[in-house]
Write a protein that holds these residues in place. Structure first.
Motif, PDB file in Angstrom:
ATOM      1  N   ALA A 112     -63.189 -46.270  34.044  1.00  0.00           N
ATOM      2  CA  ALA A 112     -62.812 -45.712  32.746  1.00  0.00           C
ATOM      3  C   ALA A 112     -62.390 -46.776  31.748  1.00  0.00           C
ATOM      4  O   ALA A 112     -62.802 -46.748  30.583  1.00  0.00           O
ATOM      5  N   ARG A 159     -65.198 -50.279  32.517  1.00  0.00           N
ATOM      6  CA  ARG A 159     -66.624 -49.959  32.561  1.00  0.00           C
ATOM      7  C   ARG A 159     -67.385 -50.850  33.538  1.00  0.00           C
ATOM      8  O   ARG A 159     -68.566 -51.169  33.327  1.00  0.00           O
ATOM      9  N   THR A 169     -53.644 -43.027  25.785  1.00  0.00           N
ATOM     10  CA  THR A 169     -54.925 -43.230  26.452  1.00  0.00           C
ATOM     11  C   THR A 169     -56.072 -43.185  25.440  1.00  0.00           C
ATOM     12  O   THR A 169     -56.190 -42.219  24.687  1.00  0.00           O
ATOM     13  N   ARG A 215     -59.585 -42.535  23.658  1.00  0.00           N
ATOM     14  CA  ARG A 215     -60.450 -41.366  23.767  1.00  0.00           C
ATOM     15  C   ARG A 215     -61.611 -41.615  24.712  1.00  0.00           C
ATOM     16  O   ARG A 215     -61.997 -40.731  25.487  1.00  0.00           O
ATOM     17  N   ARG A 216     -62.190 -42.813  24.696  1.00  0.00           N
ATOM     18  CA  ARG A 216     -63.330 -43.086  25.569  1.00  0.00           C
ATOM     19  C   ARG A 216     -62.928 -43.015  27.038  1.00  0.00           C
ATOM     20  O   ARG A 216     -63.715 -42.612  27.899  1.00  0.00           O
ATOM     21  N   SER A 236     -60.468 -41.038  28.208  1.00  0.00           N
ATOM     22  CA  SER A 236     -60.315 -39.610  28.486  1.00  0.00           C
ATOM     23  C   SER A 236     -61.673 -38.946  28.713  1.00  0.00           C
ATOM     24  O   SER A 236     -61.829 -38.101  29.600  1.00  0.00           O
ATOM     25  N   ARG A 237     -62.665 -39.340  27.916  1.00  0.00           N
ATOM     26  CA  ARG A 237     -64.005 -38.764  28.076  1.00  0.00           C
ATOM     27  C   ARG A 237     -64.600 -39.138  29.430  1.00  0.00           C
ATOM     28  O   ARG A 237     -65.248 -38.315  30.084  1.00  0.00           O
ATOM     29  N   PHE A 238     -64.409 -40.386  29.834  1.00  0.00           N
ATOM     30  CA  PHE A 238     -64.918 -40.828  31.138  1.00  0.00           C
ATOM     31  C   PHE A 238     -64.264 -40.007  32.245  1.00  0.00           C
ATOM     32  O   PHE A 238     -64.938 -39.537  33.168  1.00  0.00           O
ATOM     33  N   ARG A 239     -62.965 -39.825  32.144  1.00  0.00           N
ATOM     34  CA  ARG A 239     -62.227 -39.041  33.141  1.00  0.00           C
ATOM     35  C   ARG A 239     -62.744 -37.600  33.196  1.00  0.00           C
ATOM     36  O   ARG A 239     -62.911 -37.028  34.273  1.00  0.00           O
ATOM     37  N   GLU A 240     -63.025 -37.020  32.033  1.00  0.00           N
ATOM     38  CA  GLU A 240     -63.543 -35.651  31.976  1.00  0.00           C
ATOM     39  C   GLU A 240     -64.926 -35.563  32.627  1.00  0.00           C
ATOM     40  O   GLU A 240     -65.233 -34.590  33.331  1.00  0.00           O
ATOM     41  N   ARG A 241     -65.752 -36.565  32.404  1.00  0.00           N
ATOM     42  CA  ARG A 241     -67.086 -36.576  33.012  1.00  0.00           C
ATOM     43  C   ARG A 241     -66.996 -36.650  34.530  1.00  0.00           C
ATOM     44  O   ARG A 241     -67.769 -35.993  35.242  1.00  0.00           O
ATOM     45  N   ARG A 250     -59.073 -30.115  35.645  1.00  0.00           N
ATOM     46  CA  ARG A 250     -58.610 -30.931  34.522  1.00  0.00           C
ATOM     47  C   ARG A 250     -57.085 -30.875  34.469  1.00  0.00           C
ATOM     48  O   ARG A 250     -56.460 -30.061  35.151  1.00  0.00           O
TER      49      ARG A 250
END
Length: 257
Positions: free
Chosen positions: A177, A180, A228, A230-231, A233-238, A247
């Motif tokens: 996350a 990368r 945190t 946003r990118r 958080s998005r990785f974590r959501e994916r 979640r």
């Protein structure tokens, strides 16, 4: 004529009180920490780093926690290197922790699977008294290669907790996350696949396979830190979607074996 804005010396007032650590000093590098009100100083002697000072506010609880663990860990027979504790306490209105520096250390980079499993197996088996210890922020930026071998630094979030898989889960997530270095597919495989690293660590520690799912759900339902990106958080959501994990704030509704 001066250029720029004059900045107060963050070390002002500390030199006299910590004079024993400055006797042979010939240089210092100071940087602000991501923690508000905190800075870190590296003191050199003979042109090489000699001491590391973490300086925070008087009520800096994470820094006080690190001092406690750095004093306790050597008594456990912990086989990995940790910063050698020298001093902790109030200096005026600041709380200061002083450790020895490793002059020939370097960032470890992305650990190989074998290294990562060996380290997290040690963490999962380490005891202080009779209770297991969790590093709390076992991430690539807190692992160094030193003349003494692999070293773990930044023990501010360390705690006594029966969560032997937490550090490995956190490392894999942070490597993907934040840095990368790992893609979504790789992270999901290492976290959830029967041949993934988390499953292998559970086997090494003789843990029931159901604990893997429980540990992952516990990790993913925690709310991320307020700052945190946003990118991240998005990785974590994916990862959560791909792995079928809850979640933050959700309950795990998957069927129990």
């Amino acid at each position: 004529m001066g250029i720029g804005v004059e900045v107060a010396n963050p070390m002002a007032g500390l030199e006299r009180s910590l004079s024993e650590f400055f006797i042979d000093a010939d240089g210092a590098a100071v940087m602000h920490s991501s923690m508000p009100g905190r800075f870190i100083a590296a003191i050199s002697s003979g042109g090489v780093p000699r001491y590391v000072l973490k300086v925070g506010r008087a009520d800096d609880r994470p820094l006080r926690n690190e001092a406690k663990f750095l004093q306790a860990i050597p008594r456990t027979g912990f086989p990995l290197a940790v910063p050698k504790f020298l001093f902790a306490g109030l200096v005026g209105e600041r709380y200061v922790v002083v450790t020895l520096a490793w002059p020939n250390s370097r960032p470890a980079g992305l650990l190989e699977r074998k290294e990562l499993l060996e380290i997290t197996e040690v963490l999962g088996m380490t005891t202080v008294g009779c209770d297991p210890i969790v590093h709390g922020d076992f991430a690539p930026w807190n692992v160094l290669r030193t003349p003494a071998g692999i070293a773990l630094v930044d023990w501010e979030r360390a705690r006594i907790a029966d969560q032997p898989l937490r550090d490995l889960i956190h490392y894999v997530m942070q490597a993907g996350a934040h840095l990368r270095w790992l893609d979504v597919q790789t992270v999901v495989r290492e976290l959830t696949h029967p041949q993934g690293m988390v499953a292998e660590l559970a086997q090494r520690l003789n843990l029931p396979h159901t604990l893997v799912r429980e540990a992952l759900c516990e990790y993913f339902t925690l709310a991320p830190a307020a700052r945190t990106p946003r990118r991240v958080s998005r990785f974590r959501e994916r990862i959560a979607v791909a792995a079928g994990l809850p979640r933050p704030g959700e309950r795990d509704t998957s069927p129990r074996p």
